[in-house]
Scaffold this motif. Structure first.
Motif, PDB file in Angstrom:
ATOM      1  N   VAL A   1      -4.829  14.755 -30.073  1.00 45.78           N
ATOM      2  CA  VAL A   1      -3.661  14.729 -30.954  1.00 45.78           C
ATOM      3  C   VAL A   1      -2.474  15.353 -30.242  1.00 45.78           C
ATOM      4  O   VAL A   1      -2.627  16.114 -29.276  1.00 45.78           O
ATOM      5  CB  VAL A   1      -3.936  15.480 -32.274  1.00 45.78           C
ATOM      6  N   VAL A   2      -1.285  15.020 -30.720  1.00 38.70           N
ATOM      7  CA  VAL A   2      -0.061  15.551 -30.139  1.00 38.70           C
ATOM      8  C   VAL A   2       0.887  15.935 -31.268  1.00 38.70           C
ATOM      9  O   VAL A   2       0.862  15.327 -32.338  1.00 38.70           O
ATOM     10  CB  VAL A   2       0.597  14.511 -29.190  1.00 38.70           C
ATOM     11  N   LYS A   3       1.702  16.950 -31.015  1.00 40.00           N
ATOM     12  CA  LYS A   3       2.683  17.391 -32.006  1.00 40.00           C
ATOM     13  C   LYS A   3       3.835  16.396 -32.070  1.00 40.00           C
ATOM     14  O   LYS A   3       4.309  15.887 -31.050  1.00 40.00           O
ATOM     15  CB  LYS A   3       3.209  18.774 -31.649  1.00 40.00           C
ATOM     16  N   CYS A   4       4.294  16.112 -33.274  1.00 40.37           N
ATOM     17  CA  CYS A   4       5.399  15.182 -33.463  1.00 40.37           C
ATOM     18  C   CYS A   4       6.695  15.745 -32.876  1.00 40.37           C
ATOM     19  O   CYS A   4       6.812  16.937 -32.596  1.00 40.37           O
ATOM     20  CB  CYS A   4       5.582  14.877 -34.949  1.00 40.37           C
ATOM     21  N   VAL A   5       7.676  14.877 -32.726  1.00 37.98           N
ATOM     22  CA  VAL A   5       8.945  15.248 -32.110  1.00 37.98           C
ATOM     23  C   VAL A   5       9.868  15.932 -33.106  1.00 37.98           C
ATOM     24  O   VAL A   5      10.568  16.897 -32.760  1.00 37.98           O
ATOM     25  CB  VAL A   5       9.640  13.987 -31.528  1.00 37.98           C
ATOM     26  N   THR A   6       9.874  15.483 -34.361  1.00 38.44           N
ATOM     27  CA  THR A   6      10.826  16.025 -35.342  1.00 38.44           C
ATOM     28  C   THR A   6      10.163  16.805 -36.472  1.00 38.44           C
ATOM     29  O   THR A   6      10.840  17.218 -37.416  1.00 38.44           O
ATOM     30  CB  THR A   6      11.676  14.886 -35.951  1.00 38.44           C
ATOM     31  N   ASN A   7       8.846  16.982 -36.414  1.00 38.08           N
ATOM     32  CA  ASN A   7       8.168  17.876 -37.360  1.00 38.08           C
ATOM     33  C   ASN A   7       6.941  18.464 -36.675  1.00 38.08           C
ATOM     34  O   ASN A   7       6.665  18.151 -35.506  1.00 38.08           O
ATOM     35  CB  ASN A   7       7.816  17.159 -38.671  1.00 38.08           C
ATOM     36  N   ASP A   8       6.219  19.312 -37.344  1.00 36.04           N
ATOM     37  CA  ASP A   8       5.094  20.026 -36.727  1.00 36.04           C
ATOM     38  C   ASP A   8       3.743  19.368 -36.972  1.00 36.04           C
ATOM     39  O   ASP A   8       2.707  19.949 -36.653  1.00 36.04           O
ATOM     40  CB  ASP A   8       5.043  21.469 -37.258  1.00 36.04           C
ATOM     41  N   LEU A   9       3.723  18.178 -37.540  1.00 37.57           N
ATOM     42  CA  LEU A   9       2.458  17.500 -37.795  1.00 37.57           C
ATOM     43  C   LEU A   9       1.826  17.005 -36.501  1.00 37.57           C
ATOM     44  O   LEU A   9       2.522  16.681 -35.537  1.00 37.57           O
ATOM     45  CB  LEU A   9       2.685  16.322 -38.749  1.00 37.57           C
ATOM     46  N   MET A  10       0.499  16.949 -36.511  1.00 36.79           N
ATOM     47  CA  MET A  10      -0.253  16.451 -35.361  1.00 36.79           C
ATOM     48  C   MET A  10      -0.689  15.019 -35.644  1.00 36.79           C
ATOM     49  O   MET A  10      -1.172  14.711 -36.740  1.00 36.79           O
ATOM     50  CB  MET A  10      -1.475  17.334 -35.097  1.00 36.79           C
ATOM     51  N   VAL A  11      -0.535  14.148 -34.646  1.00 33.51           N
ATOM     52  CA  VAL A  11      -0.862  12.728 -34.815  1.00 33.51           C
ATOM     53  C   VAL A  11      -1.754  12.285 -33.664  1.00 33.51           C
ATOM     54  O   VAL A  11      -1.772  12.918 -32.596  1.00 33.51           O
ATOM     55  CB  VAL A  11       0.413  11.865 -34.850  1.00 33.51           C
ATOM     56  N   PRO A  12      -2.519  11.190 -33.833  1.00 32.90           N
ATOM     57  CA  PRO A  12      -3.374  10.706 -32.740  1.00 32.90           C
ATOM     58  C   PRO A  12      -2.555  10.355 -31.503  1.00 32.90           C
ATOM     59  O   PRO A  12      -1.594   9.578 -31.573  1.00 32.90           O
ATOM     60  CB  PRO A  12      -4.038   9.465 -33.339  1.00 32.90           C
TER      61      PRO A  12
END
Length: 485
Positions: A249-260
């Motif tokens: 997973v990686v941290k999003c660019v404009t928020n702190d959510l983690m995505v695949p």
């Protein structure tokens, strides 16, 4: 067998097996792709890759999960029961008997499960291209308008990611998104879902709720978004379990959510609880009817990140059988061990296509005492999304509930309607258009088991008609020799 790590891997494997058809001819995302795809789905045809979709530079993949073989391949197994077996091995420990909540609390402690916790990376394929603010717009995507009376184009195969505003614990769900314009969509999360719970908490705190939507990536992650996981079980951890290794997973660019990290496309944004809701729908749904227009929160796009050569994954739903049938079948097989943890009475269960998941459930039990069918009925209506089941039919353990014809034959032969049918009230699925009130309906339970003297049945109970096995085997050999089988 290794599960596909991303959409490209999945598509390439399907093509090698002859389970994928590429179409280079121009096609229209408004109605035409649905008209082309639906007959293929209903015929059990291949996955489709439309390489030339009008209005977009992205190819579009559909029906990727549209067979038992492809569903199994997406999770890296030759049979979905293999995953059930792995879960049983994982749960090979003594657990306290009692309420569902106690068992679910124990789930994160199951041995080895923590080994599948997601692994954070800094560089991810899903962020090879980053578009922010005005550069990010939904018109880049070949979003389908599926049916003539749909309220607009809909994103139908998303992984919608939110986090509890207080604990930070993430939830991943599959909630359709109606495109309103280039930067906003509807957010169709029902009140019983995890994303809606996060929304209500953000509302109470007076703050915006960050939301990210992943499209594509590991097929196991797409499946997990559709699965009815208990709240204590992390979706990305479960994806790792399905893949046999931690999900990157990686941290999003404009928020702190983690995505695949291997997603094809990620839509970043937010929902503002202080903003008025907007009309969403109608939408041609998996019931085979349109779900009616209603008011839902609005998702605002702040960034779009993607691979250099993304594929837009999507699906259509409608009168079954469709592609979602196989996602539902996976849930049946995979979650049977979890259901049996709480209800060891259950031998097997099946949600046939005609019941569109929430309208009809067949359940076989090992009957050991009078009234046991009613105990199981009431317990099932208390288990997660099984609370939406409109009709549950209980039969004896020897009945193959995966064969609806056999299950109905047995149950209908065994019931006296006045004696063996009960009604109760409970939560309704939002798609139940027949419910007298939104979110609330009547449920029917049918005891199709063999009745015993202890249950007040004093007449002799007949045996099934079955041929002697030795004679039957000899007859089958002769019939095959004569070319009759």
């Amino acid at each position: 067998m290794t599960p596909p790590k991303n959409t490209f891997d999945f598509i390439n494997t399907l093509e090698q097996k002859g389970w994928l058809k590429k179409i280079s001819e121009p096609v229209d995302p408004k109605l035409e792709i649905t008209a082309l795809s639906e007959p293929v789905m209903k015929a059990g045809g291949p996955a489709l890759l439309f390489e030339n979709v009008k209005g977009s530079e992205m190819p579009l993949a559909i029906n990727l999960f549209g067979s038992s073989e492809r569903m199994s391949l997406s999770l890296g197994v030759d049979n979905l029961d293999r995953i059930s077996d792995r879960l049983r091995e994982l749960m090979a420990m003594e657990l306290p008997q009692g309420l569902w909540a106690k068992v679910m609390t124990a789930l994160p402690k199951l041995k080895e499960l923590s080994a599948f916790a997601p692994r954070t990376v800094k560089d991810a394929p899903c962020q090879e291209i980053i578009l922010k603010d005005k550069e990010a717009f939904l018109d880049r995507l070949p979003i389908l308008t599926c049916w003539p009376d749909d309220g607009g184009p809909f994103i139908t195969l998303p992984q919608v990611i939110t986090a509890d505003p207080e604990t930070g614990r993430q939830n991943v769900g599959m909630y359709r998104l109606q495109k309103y314009d280039a930067r906003t969509t509807g957010m169709h999360w029902h009140r019983h879902k995890g994303g809606a719970a996060h929304y209500r908490k953000a509302l109470s705190l007076g703050q915006k709720l960050p939301v990210s939507v992943a499209l594509g990536g590991p097929p196991a992650a797409t499946y997990t978004a559709s699965a009815p996981l208990p709240p204590v079980l992390d979706e990305f951890m479960f994806t790792g379990f399905l893949m046999g290794k931690p999900l990157k997973v990686v941290k999003c660019v404009t928020n702190d959510l983690m995505v695949p990290a291997e997603a094809d496309i990620v839509l970043e944004g937010y929902v503002d609880p202080a903003e008025p809701w907007r009309t969403e729908g109608p939408f041609g749904d998996h019931t085979g009817f349109y779900s009616l227009a209603d008011e839902y929160p609005v998702f605002h796009l702040t960034a779009m990140t993607q691979r250099k050569n993304p594929v837009y994954p999507t699906t259509i739903v409608g009168r079954p059988p469709m592609e979602d049938l196989y996602l539902g079948m996976a849930t049946e097989r995979i979650f049977l061990p979890l259901l049996q943890m709480v209800l060891p009475d259950v031998v097997d269960y099946h949600m046939p296509a005609e019941g569109v998941f929430h309208n009809l459930v067949f359940v076989s039990i090992k009957k050991e005492y009078p009234g046991q069918a009613y105990k199981v009925l009431n317990a099932l209506w208390g288990q997660g999304q099984m609370m939406f089941a409109k009709v549950i039919v209980i039969v004896d353990e020897h009945v193959n509930v995966r064969d609806p014809q056999e299950a109905w034959w047995e149950a209908l032969n065994n019931i006296d309607p006045q004696r063996d049918v009960i009604f109760t009230k409970g939560p309704a699925d939002a798609l139940d258009h027949a419910a007298q009130m939104p979110w609330l309906h009547t449920k029917m339970g049918i005891d199709g088991t063999r009745k015993t003297p202890e249950e007040g049945f004093t007449r002799p109970w007949p045996d099934r008609i079955e041929m002697t096995p030795e004679i039957q085997n000899q007859a089958l050999k002769k019939l095959k020799k004569w070319g009759l089988l």
